[in-house]
Design a protein around this motif. Sequence first.
Motif, short mmCIF file in Angstrom:
data_model
loop_
_atom_site.label_atom_id
_atom_site.label_comp_id
_atom_site.label_asym_id
_atom_site.label_seq_id
_atom_site.Cartn_x
_atom_site.Cartn_y
_atom_site.Cartn_z
N ARG A 36 2.40 6.73 5.34
CA ARG A 36 1.02 6.52 5.81
C ARG A 36 0.07 6.08 4.70
O ARG A 36 -1.04 5.65 4.98
CB ARG A 36 0.50 7.82 6.45
CG ARG A 36 1.30 8.23 7.68
CD ARG A 36 0.64 9.39 8.40
NE ARG A 36 0.56 10.61 7.60
CZ ARG A 36 1.50 11.55 7.52
NH1 ARG A 36 2.63 11.39 8.18
NH2 ARG A 36 1.32 12.63 6.80
N ARG A 37 0.47 6.19 3.47
CA ARG A 37 -0.44 5.89 2.37
C ARG A 37 -0.68 4.39 2.24
O ARG A 37 0.27 3.61 2.27
CB ARG A 37 0.10 6.44 1.06
CG ARG A 37 0.25 7.94 1.08
CD ARG A 37 0.63 8.50 -0.26
NE ARG A 37 1.77 7.83 -0.85
CZ ARG A 37 2.24 8.09 -2.06
NH1 ARG A 37 1.69 9.02 -2.80
NH2 ARG A 37 3.29 7.45 -2.52
N GLN A 38 -1.93 4.02 2.07
CA GLN A 38 -2.30 2.61 1.92
C GLN A 38 -3.13 2.33 0.67
O GLN A 38 -3.70 1.26 0.53
CB GLN A 38 -3.09 2.16 3.17
CG GLN A 38 -2.27 2.18 4.45
CD GLN A 38 -1.05 1.26 4.38
OE1 GLN A 38 -1.11 0.16 3.86
NE2 GLN A 38 0.08 1.74 4.90
N HIS A 39 -3.24 3.30 -0.23
CA HIS A 39 -4.02 3.09 -1.44
C HIS A 39 -3.31 2.08 -2.35
O HIS A 39 -2.12 1.79 -2.16
CB HIS A 39 -4.32 4.40 -2.16
CG HIS A 39 -3.11 5.23 -2.48
ND1 HIS A 39 -2.15 4.84 -3.39
CD2 HIS A 39 -2.71 6.44 -2.00
CE1 HIS A 39 -1.21 5.76 -3.49
NE2 HIS A 39 -1.53 6.74 -2.63
N PRO A 40 -4.01 1.52 -3.34
CA PRO A 40 -3.42 0.47 -4.18
C PRO A 40 -2.10 0.86 -4.85
O PRO A 40 -1.21 0.03 -4.99
CB PRO A 40 -4.51 0.17 -5.21
CG PRO A 40 -5.78 0.49 -4.50
CD PRO A 40 -5.44 1.69 -3.64
N TRP A 41 -1.96 2.13 -5.26
CA TRP A 41 -0.71 2.53 -5.91
C TRP A 41 0.45 2.50 -4.93
O TRP A 41 1.55 2.08 -5.28
CB TRP A 41 -0.85 3.93 -6.51
CG TRP A 41 -1.83 4.01 -7.62
CD1 TRP A 41 -1.65 3.63 -8.92
CD2 TRP A 41 -3.17 4.49 -7.53
NE1 TRP A 41 -2.80 3.86 -9.64
CE2 TRP A 41 -3.74 4.39 -8.82
CE3 TRP A 41 -3.94 5.02 -6.50
CZ2 TRP A 41 -5.05 4.79 -9.09
CZ3 TRP A 41 -5.24 5.41 -6.76
CH2 TRP A 41 -5.78 5.29 -8.05
N ALA A 42 0.21 2.93 -3.70
CA ALA A 42 1.28 2.91 -2.68
C ALA A 42 1.66 1.48 -2.32
O ALA A 42 2.85 1.16 -2.17
CB ALA A 42 0.84 3.68 -1.44
N VAL A 43 0.66 0.61 -2.19
CA VAL A 43 0.92 -0.79 -1.87
C VAL A 43 1.69 -1.45 -3.02
O VAL A 43 2.67 -2.16 -2.82
CB VAL A 43 -0.39 -1.54 -1.57
CG1 VAL A 43 -0.15 -3.04 -1.42
CG2 VAL A 43 -1.04 -0.98 -0.30
N ALA A 44 1.27 -1.19 -4.26
CA ALA A 44 1.93 -1.77 -5.43
C ALA A 44 3.38 -1.28 -5.54
O ALA A 44 4.27 -2.05 -5.90
CB ALA A 44 1.16 -1.42 -6.70
N ASP A 45 3.63 -0.02 -5.20
CA ASP A 45 4.98 0.50 -5.21
C ASP A 45 5.85 -0.25 -4.20
O ASP A 45 6.98 -0.61 -4.50
CB ASP A 45 4.96 2.00 -4.88
CG ASP A 45 6.34 2.57 -4.66
OD1 ASP A 45 7.10 2.66 -5.64
OD2 ASP A 45 6.66 2.90 -3.50
#
Length: 195
Positions: A36-45
């Motif tokens: 569910r995470r959509q923050h920049p770190w999750a997207v970059a991962d």
Amino acid sequence: MDGQEGPAGEWATLIAASRAFHRALRHLPRPGLLDRRQHPWAVADRIAWGEIGTVTAAHTDGLLATLQDLQRPVNAPSQLVHGDLTGNVLLQSGRPPAVIDFSPYWRPVGYAEAIVVADGLLYHDAQPGLIDSVLPGRDGLQMLVRALIFRLATSALFEGPGRTLPQEELARFARVTRLVEERIHADRHFGTRPT
């Protein structure tokens, strides 16, 4: 808790703490919140692992594409890992390291350690020998490629669409990308690194 944040050149201690921490986590199931995470770190991962394409973000002078071209499959099991250990292990003489500020990801342990190595090379004046001592072999280099994509994509996402990353940041990533590229090409040419 008492202790000094950051590696302070204590790479062996930091990696030992990582390995002990990840051994303690290895039995835990994959948390549903990761999807569910959509923050920049999750997207970059997700970008680093090829689960989504590169998003429209800041210009990276082709470095993101270069790193993505270096990617090859890896065969390592995933588990719950801390994806930001470099500045989140407190070190104090005479006491065991304390892991803080848990940033959870479901990836191989080698990826968590590759992020530490990438941070060391990019921001903490670590020597290239850190790669060999922490990330030996082809899979180690591939984990490092993914860690660099992760950090570069995060920076680009925070910078925003249509902008260019600061020159100093691009220079850091260019230097480390060249170092990794040379090692990968030497490995392909000579086949001298152990797998």
